[in-house]
Write an enzyme that holds these catalytic residues in place. Sequence first.
Site, PDB file in Angstrom:
ATOM      1  N   ASP A 162      -0.097   1.817   0.999  1.00  0.00           N
ATOM      2  CA  ASP A 162      -1.362   2.443   1.024  1.00  0.00           C
ATOM      3  C   ASP A 162      -1.460   3.735   2.168  1.00  0.00           C
ATOM      4  O   ASP A 162      -0.504   4.318   2.337  1.00  0.00           O
ATOM      5  CB  ASP A 162      -2.549   1.357   1.505  1.00  0.00           C
ATOM      6  N   ASP A 182      -8.211  -7.538  15.097  1.00  0.00           N
ATOM      7  CA  ASP A 182      -8.426  -8.552  14.150  1.00  0.00           C
ATOM      8  C   ASP A 182      -7.328  -8.688  13.200  1.00  0.00           C
ATOM      9  O   ASP A 182      -7.306  -9.413  12.257  1.00  0.00           O
ATOM     10  CB  ASP A 182      -9.678  -8.571  13.528  1.00  0.00           C
ATOM     11  N   HIS A 202      -8.492   2.853   4.584  1.00  0.00           N
ATOM     12  CA  HIS A 202      -8.354   2.074   3.536  1.00  0.00           C
ATOM     13  C   HIS A 202      -7.306   1.148   3.348  1.00  0.00           C
ATOM     14  O   HIS A 202      -7.523   0.038   3.071  1.00  0.00           O
ATOM     15  CB  HIS A 202      -8.047   3.117   2.135  1.00  0.00           C
ATOM     16  N   ASN A 206     -10.209 -16.542  15.994  1.00  0.00           N
ATOM     17  CA  ASN A 206     -10.189 -15.805  16.975  1.00  0.00           C
ATOM     18  C   ASN A 206     -11.376 -15.302  17.699  1.00  0.00           C
ATOM     19  O   ASN A 206     -11.507 -14.491  18.750  1.00  0.00           O
ATOM     20  CB  ASN A 206      -9.205 -14.434  17.025  1.00  0.00           C
ATOM     21  N   ASN A 246     -11.364   2.077 -11.478  1.00  0.00           N
ATOM     22  CA  ASN A 246     -12.867   2.228 -11.110  1.00  0.00           C
ATOM     23  C   ASN A 246     -13.911   3.041 -11.815  1.00  0.00           C
ATOM     24  O   ASN A 246     -14.660   3.413 -11.370  1.00  0.00           O
ATOM     25  CB  ASN A 246     -13.101   2.350  -9.773  1.00  0.00           C
ATOM     26  N   VAL A 267       3.691  -5.581 -13.504  1.00  0.00           N
ATOM     27  CA  VAL A 267       2.521  -5.441 -12.486  1.00  0.00           C
ATOM     28  C   VAL A 267       1.466  -6.223 -13.052  1.00  0.00           C
ATOM     29  O   VAL A 267       0.618  -6.243 -14.163  1.00  0.00           O
ATOM     30  CB  VAL A 267       2.201  -3.954 -12.258  1.00  0.00           C
ATOM     31  N   SER A 297      -9.764  -1.921  -5.547  1.00  0.00           N
ATOM     32  CA  SER A 297      -8.843  -1.755  -4.326  1.00  0.00           C
ATOM     33  C   SER A 297      -9.088  -2.974  -3.500  1.00  0.00           C
ATOM     34  O   SER A 297      -8.267  -3.451  -2.743  1.00  0.00           O
ATOM     35  CB  SER A 297      -9.340  -0.359  -3.680  1.00  0.00           C
TER      36      SER A 297
END
Length: 724
Positions: A150, A159, A182, A196, A277, A292, A339
């Site tokens: 990416d 985080d 992204h 956390n 999309n 895939v 995504s």
Amino acid sequence: LLVKYKNSVAQTRSLGNIDSNDSPLNTWQSHATSISTISEERHISAVEINATEIDLVWEELMADEDVELVEEDFPMYKTPYNSIQQDSSDSDQTSHLRHKDRHLKQQQNRTLMESQQYGIAQIQASAVWALTKKYPNKYPNTPVKVCIIDTGYDGSHEDLPTVGVTGTNTGYGDALQDGDGHGTHVAGVIGAVGNNGRGIVGVNPDPTKFSFHIAKALNDDGVGTASSVLKGIQGCISSGAKIISMSLGGGPKSPMFDALYEEAYDKNILVFAAAGNVGVMRDDFPASYPLVVSVGAVDKAGNRADFSNWNDQLELMGPGVDIVSTIPGNRYGMLSGTSMATPFVAGVAALVWGYFPQCSNQQMRNVLAKTAKSLTTNGSDCNRKTGFGLVQAKEAFDLLDKYGCAAGGEDSSPPSVGGVGGCGQPLADTTKLTPTNTVSVSSGASSSNGCKRLFLKLLTDDYAYETSWELKRVDNGKLLNNGPPGNRKFADKTEYNGPASGCLDPGTYEFAIKDIYGDGITAPGFYSITLDGRTLARNSNFGTKEITSFTIDSSQNIIIEPRQPDWISLLYEGFSNGFGKFNDGGADAIHVDRKFGRNGMVMIKEGTTNYHQASVFSNNIPLNDRDFTKFKVVFSFYTNSMDTNDRFCLDYSANGASARSRAKCWRSGEGFENGEWNDNVEWVFQLTANNVNSIRIRFRGFSAENFNRVFIDEIRLFGQTELT
């Protein structure tokens, strides 16, 4: 350009020549401004040239005896779906991220708790956490490495895991930096740290149970190239990753990518990619490669998101609408898209696989599909709009806990042979399995009802080499037998008669006979299959392939699935480069380039009701001596300014005749409205003429007003022959 050399010696020599003043250059090398290594293992280099010389260099490369393959180094992109209005200062994505960042921080200030978004419960991740926490000794974990390809990863985010995160630089800088956001958003979905008191919780909240490898294959604008993504995949493989998550797409199907995915699959790596999309049926890559796993998106209610692409390779769905996750700078933002759905599904694979590390990638893939929550409305297990359904972590975990890796079926050799993709992925029949925590008391004796064998009778024609057949079991995809045996071919005009199987156990089977030329077996040749003295199929004019499905139930009854003859493709025209196969044009027909988001279409001006009516008609389409009894036209259309009862019609002619027969008319207000696309409209018709050698189709407008318009796109024509 991407250049694949035949061996490492050729690649090394090419790289050395371009940097040396002493070595003689091949003709194409004299035009190259740079040559860089993309993959030493696969002998791939990127060759940079002046755009004006691309055709010349391409031809010279193909003539180079050291070169095996040349492809375009096409662009690739991140695939978020941006669903909010763009303002004057920020992109859709940036403003969306900032808005949600403020909202989430306000929420945290009130609750002082980390946020667990709807997707975590939707995919049953928290149920797996609870079970494995309750019984840690029963369910030990082997950490799984997940590779994200990416825009990078914010390695300093509060985080996200910081220990054990490695990276591959594909040419866009440090993989542990992300100027776009992204990639960091994707990483948070998979593995935002839990317990956390900060931000959100990922599918894998315990960083001791998995690790990240990051391939920064897209730049800070979310754009990359085929070469950067190839480098990223190679980096994932070299890192020892078991899972690759790609929320990106772009470019056509590529033999170089195809080979690399095959390598990854055969090395026990499972690859996931976003379906895209646009909300239409189309093949986007890399998601549409069989090796895939293609991932679509659902919303909070569990419904397919309207932007989620679909096709025959779509396999699983994940949450993908209004997904909150990490973004650079210790912030949090909301994005939508396939995504976002992809890391949810990849995250589930990592979560479950860590507790069953002995299973193969193929078995894990099949279990995720087998246990997905079906989203179909007709009771089927899978369709091309939602695949097998919404991924379910706890269901997958429980199935593996009950049956072990056998729940995912048998592995193929090599593993990549078993990777079919979409609804064709071969799943195991778990009703035939014995739970791993029980002892079988079955004697294993064969059924007292006797042996049921399938028998084949085949009379070949003058082109016997075109014919082959196979028998497989549907529930586990296992190939039971095929012919001709070995690498031999059937002999011309020869009869074969004998068993096509051993004793068949209760289950569902498929017998497929194929002809590589597409014309079946020329009479008097034929094939027939019988089971227990009952003829299941007999035919000769079956086109490219004919499949007969049958089931032997537990009482040894034989159930035959109704067979439908195949539709044979005769014509496809997408009008991306003019009229194409409709070159004969028509009256007042106009080619329109790129309108309504389409790459090309034809427009017919409705004209008047006299002989000047607008029309567009195809070239003569030869039928190659096939006796088609039915034809089917599939097309898309858009209209404007058509009044009620204004219409356009489909007609046809045979053997080049000027006389035409009417097939169907579409009227405004009856089945369609102005101002919207009507996709994949179908009509089936039969010819009245005999001995038809060719056919021509025409679309014709009927309206009293000259400014009415019909736009037509994606025309397909199929022929069908009745079973004999």
